[in-house]
Write a protein that holds these residues in place. Structure first.
Motif, PDB file in Angstrom:
ATOM      1  N   MET A   1      56.619  18.472  -7.385  1.00 60.39           N
ATOM      2  CA  MET A   1      56.341  18.704  -5.980  1.00 60.39           C
ATOM      3  C   MET A   1      57.312  17.888  -5.136  1.00 60.39           C
ATOM      4  N   SER A   2      57.866  18.495  -4.133  1.00 62.78           N
ATOM      5  CA  SER A   2      58.735  17.815  -3.191  1.00 62.78           C
ATOM      6  C   SER A   2      57.869  17.154  -2.125  1.00 62.78           C
ATOM      7  N   GLU A   3      57.888  15.839  -2.073  1.00 66.31           N
ATOM      8  CA  GLU A   3      57.057  15.109  -1.110  1.00 66.31           C
ATOM      9  C   GLU A   3      57.446  15.456   0.328  1.00 66.31           C
ATOM     10  N   GLU A   4      58.747  15.583   0.595  1.00 73.39           N
ATOM     11  CA  GLU A   4      59.204  15.915   1.947  1.00 73.39           C
ATOM     12  C   GLU A   4      58.716  17.295   2.364  1.00 73.39           C
ATOM     13  N   ARG A   5      58.841  18.283   1.475  1.00 69.66           N
ATOM     14  CA  ARG A   5      58.396  19.641   1.793  1.00 69.66           C
ATOM     15  C   ARG A   5      56.875  19.680   1.957  1.00 69.66           C
ATOM     16  N   PHE A   6      56.164  18.918   1.129  1.00 74.90           N
ATOM     17  CA  PHE A   6      54.711  18.840   1.244  1.00 74.90           C
ATOM     18  C   PHE A   6      54.315  18.275   2.608  1.00 74.90           C
ATOM     19  N   GLU A   7      54.946  17.195   3.041  1.00 72.84           N
ATOM     20  CA  GLU A   7      54.614  16.568   4.326  1.00 72.84           C
ATOM     21  C   GLU A   7      54.940  17.486   5.503  1.00 72.84           C
ATOM     22  N   GLU A  38      47.961  21.781  -3.163  1.00 68.70           N
ATOM     23  CA  GLU A  38      49.346  21.303  -3.142  1.00 68.70           C
ATOM     24  C   GLU A  38      50.327  22.469  -3.091  1.00 68.70           C
ATOM     25  N   LEU A  39      50.071  23.514  -3.876  1.00 69.57           N
ATOM     26  CA  LEU A  39      50.943  24.691  -3.885  1.00 69.57           C
ATOM     27  C   LEU A  39      50.967  25.361  -2.514  1.00 69.57           C
ATOM     28  N   VAL A  40      49.786  25.591  -1.946  1.00 66.67           N
ATOM     29  CA  VAL A  40      49.702  26.234  -0.637  1.00 66.67           C
ATOM     30  C   VAL A  40      50.443  25.406   0.415  1.00 66.67           C
ATOM     31  N   THR A  41      50.216  24.106   0.395  1.00 67.03           N
ATOM     32  CA  THR A  41      50.808  23.240   1.418  1.00 67.03           C
ATOM     33  C   THR A  41      52.327  23.171   1.270  1.00 67.03           C
TER      34      THR A  41
END
Length: 126
Positions: A1-7, A38-41
């Protein structure tokens, strides 16, 4: 998971759907459905909703039509709220749902109108 993309996705998701709803969804996530949250976000909100090709308002318009076609009332309620948050008017929401009556069927549109009316009423829009 990319933390930046998640945020980025989390911020967009909160802005469109409302922080209260999103934060509750994240709090209610458990070991079973946390990967889906997490996937959706990250994927939906952190990637596709970040693209420059369409405005958030346009994405809301498309989502209302697609979610009506898929007969997903819970998601429709969320995205009616999101459509208002993204600058759509009640009249525009109505016209999108009228369009779905022709292409998705009258029963789908009737259900969509019912859900939309309830949300718009809760929001004080009608």
């Amino acid at each position: 998971m990319s933390e930046e993309r998640f945020e980025r996705g989390l911020a967009k998701r909160r802005r469109v759907l409302g922080a209260e709803y999103v934060d509750q969804s994240m709090r209610n996530a458990d070991a079973f459905n946390q990967p889906l949250q997490e996937l959706v976000t990250e994927y939906c909100w952190g990637n596709v909703w970040q693209r420059e090709g369409l405005s958030d308002r346009d994405r809301s318009m498309i989502n209302l039509a697609m979610i009506t076609a898929l007969n997903r009332p819970h998601e429709l309620r969320l995205h009616v709220r999101g459509a208002i948050n993204n600058g759509m008017s009640v009249d525009e929401i109505r016209e999108v749902l009228m369009q779905t009556a022709v292409y998705c069927g009258i029963p789908a549109a009737i259900d969509a109108f019912r859900q939309a009316r309830d949300v718009l009423s809760e929001m004080g829009e009608i």
